[in-house]
Design an enzyme around this catalytic site. Structure first.
Site, short mmCIF file in Angstrom:
data_model
loop_
_atom_site.label_atom_id
_atom_site.label_comp_id
_atom_site.label_asym_id
_atom_site.label_seq_id
_atom_site.Cartn_x
_atom_site.Cartn_y
_atom_site.Cartn_z
N HIS A 240 36.18 30.12 30.36
CA HIS A 240 37.20 28.80 31.06
C HIS A 240 37.33 27.59 30.22
CE1 HIS A 240 36.37 30.89 35.29
NE2 HIS A 240 37.20 31.43 34.58
N ASP A 257 45.81 31.46 28.74
CA ASP A 257 45.73 32.04 30.28
C ASP A 257 46.24 30.98 31.05
OD1 ASP A 257 45.03 32.60 32.70
OD2 ASP A 257 42.58 33.23 32.09
N ASP A 268 48.94 34.26 37.34
CA ASP A 268 47.87 34.51 36.43
C ASP A 268 48.02 35.23 35.30
OD1 ASP A 268 45.17 34.04 35.37
OD2 ASP A 268 44.31 35.02 37.17
N HIS A 347 33.02 39.68 32.18
CA HIS A 347 33.49 39.75 33.55
C HIS A 347 34.11 40.64 34.18
CE1 HIS A 347 37.51 39.75 31.77
NE2 HIS A 347 37.00 38.87 30.96
N HIS A 351 41.07 40.13 40.14
CA HIS A 351 40.91 39.77 41.20
C HIS A 351 42.06 39.75 42.02
CE1 HIS A 351 42.74 36.37 39.54
NE2 HIS A 351 42.09 36.40 38.64
N GLU A 381 42.63 42.39 33.72
CA GLU A 381 42.48 41.44 32.83
C GLU A 381 41.15 41.85 31.97
OE1 GLU A 381 40.80 37.45 33.94
OE2 GLU A 381 41.63 38.06 35.96
N TYR A 385 35.11 39.38 23.63
CA TYR A 385 34.95 38.13 23.18
C TYR A 385 33.61 38.42 22.10
CZ TYR A 385 37.24 37.80 27.33
OH TYR A 385 38.14 37.60 28.43
N ARG A 403 41.86 38.61 25.35
CA ARG A 403 41.90 38.94 26.75
C ARG A 403 43.56 39.19 27.01
NH1 ARG A 403 39.42 35.29 29.08
NH2 ARG A 403 40.99 33.86 29.78
N GLU A 405 46.20 39.94 30.44
CA GLU A 405 46.05 39.77 32.09
C GLU A 405 47.41 39.84 32.53
OE1 GLU A 405 44.44 36.10 33.37
OE2 GLU A 405 44.03 37.28 35.30
N1 GLY Z 1 42.85 32.07 35.18
C1 GLY Z 1 41.44 32.46 35.90
C2 GLY Z 1 41.27 33.87 35.76
O1 GLY Z 1 41.91 34.63 35.09
O2 GLY Z 1 40.57 34.34 36.69
MN MN Z 2 42.75 36.06 36.56
MN MN Z 3 43.80 34.13 33.99
#
Ligand code: GLY
Ligand code: MN
Ligand code: MN
Length: 437
Positions: A240, A257, A268, A347, A351, A381, A385, A403, A405
């Site tokens: 983040h 992102d 997103d 991660h 979501h 996503e 890293y 990443r 996404e």
């Molecule tokens: N931009 C926040 C996420 O990808 O969850």
């Molecule tokens: Mn996201």
């Molecule tokens: Mn994102």
């Protein structure tokens, strides 16, 4: 959206509320950035979902009594002096007309009128712990009514989290909502393309952020859906990272992102591309591994597929790829079992996405991973890293963060990618950047 849309949403919620129950929703509070300077106002997503009403200092009441559904809106009333400073308000009269409230009152009358509304109800729904201040108010209203119990009035005894009803409704997006999400996603995709095209070595990360924001605003999005991440080189390994204040260097990858919010719906998107327009051999290897994982996970999306399928697919492909690149050693099964991928991928696969970027909805039901249904929208996503100070991997891999996404809606037949307007194959990205001049 039309007031009828909100009416139908409330009716759906009312159907799940037993008779003699009441739901209370408060508008979002104004938040201060410093001193008396406010952040741009953003309505609470649950409140907006059921009212379409965008003003602060408001209270929505859904009352189901004796088989009748009532929508009562408390809001700020018209006040020319206050409006001189903060702008025009809807006011009580137009709340009836424009927002379809059965009754509307000035917000200052809420505490006075609440005992009468609560009397005779047995269940009270609210967003428990959403606002400690509002929780206190709800309890104080019930307590005030309790004083009248000897006159034969019944007071609510069950305090239930309203999320268990509204979150489920919000999880499945209607066609109206999908139209807004398509727009949020396509305008965000265009902004990513602009950022890629205008990226030059020697610029600062915040200059790319400025390009993104300009494109968002230009297309009618008034706010980003979350703080934009523009991370170059090793900064991409900070998930983040939002400082966005470093100079873009020759051999850097740039991870962006960023997504717009459009009429309360979020996009997103993440893309990773080489600052100078050409991936190095190592960057390309990591990038194509992440891309393969993402594409395989997306291709499996269909109704009834369990939520965790994407994460499992991604993990298998990433671990196999890391073995092939000699970054991990061992068998796929053992490395998965030992979670040996965690230093490189820490991660989840994604979501839910909707009015909130991390949208509402359970990921498991009755202990099992949730099966996908048409109308669910979510991100896929994966990333890798490799921290610059990870001495357990060969030097050539260090400092690479990738990443990718995209935002996906489940359809009756399978899926629709809402964000496909931004290129993501190595060839497409390099071509776009070569053509930028
Ligand atoms: N931009 C926040 C996420 O990808 O969850
Ligand atoms: Mn996201
Ligand atoms: Mn994102």
């Amino acid at each position: 959206m039309e007031k009828q849309v909100y009416h139908l949403r409330r009716e759906k919620i009312f159907q799940q509320m037993p008779d003699n129950s009441i739901a209370l929703l408060t508008s979002a509070e104004i938040k201060y950035r410093n001193s008396d300077t406010e952040y741009p106002y953003r309505q609470d997503s649950h409140f907006y979902y059921l009212t379409g009403f965008d003003e602060c200092e408001s209270l929505a009441v859904l009352l189901k009594k004796k088989g009748q559904n009532h929508f009562i809106l408390f809001c700020q009333d018209r006040d020319p002096q206050a409006e001189q400073w903060t702008g025009v308000r809807v006011g009580v009269n137009d709340a009836l007309e424009i927002y379809g409230a059965d009754e509307a009152y000035p917000i200052g009358e809420a505490s006075k009128r609440m005992p009468e509304l609560l009397a005779g109800t047995t269940i009270i729904y609210f967003l428990v712990n959403n606002s400690p201040e509002f929780d206190k108010k709800v309890f104080s209203w019930v307590k005030a009514l309790g004083k009248k119990i000897r006159s034969g009035i019944t007071t609510p005894r069950q305090f239930v989290d309203f999320r268990q009803i509204v979150d489920e409704a919000r999880l499945i997006k209607s066609q109206d909502e999908l139209q807004l999400m398509r727009k949020a996603c396509s305008l965000s995709a265009d902004a990513h393309v602009h950022a890629m095209k205008h990226c030059q070595v020697g610029m600062y990360e915040y200059e790319l952020e400025a390009i993104l924001l300009k494109e968002f605003y230009r297309h009618g999005s008034r706010f980003p859906a979350y703080s934009s991440i523009v991370a170059t080189g090793d900064n991409a390994c900070t998930l983040h990272y939002t400082r966005n204040d470093k100079m873009i260097k020759e051999k850097d990858l740039v991870l962006i992102d960023a997504g717009a919010e459009y009429h309360h719906y979020a996009a997103d998107i993440t893309r990773t591309f080489p600052a100078n327009g050409k991936f190095t051999k190592e960057q390309q290897a990591i990038y194509e591994l992440v891309l393969a994982a993402q594409q395989s996970a997306i291709q499996q999306i269909a109704p009834e597929v369990p939520w965790n399928k994407a994460q499992e697919t991604i993990l298998h492909i990433l671990v196999q790829g890391l073995i092939d690149l000699k970054i991990l050693k061992g068998s796929v099964a053992t490395l998965l079992e030992e979670k040996a991928y965690l230093p490189f991928y820490m991660h989840n696969s994604g979501h839910w996405l909707g009015m909130d970027v991390h949208d509402v909805g359970e990921y498991r039901v009755q202990g099992n991973w949730r099966p996908l249904k048409p109308g669910m929208v979510f991100t896929v996503e994966p990333g890798l890293y490799i921290s610059a100070d990870n001495m357990s991997v060969a030097e050539q891999w260090r400092g690479i963060g990738v990443r990718i996404e995209d935002d996906i809606v489940v359809t009756e037949q399978g899926y629709e990618v809402l964000t496909e307007g931004v290129p993501k194959s190595v060839h497409e990205i390099e071509k776009l950047m070569k053509d930028r001049g």
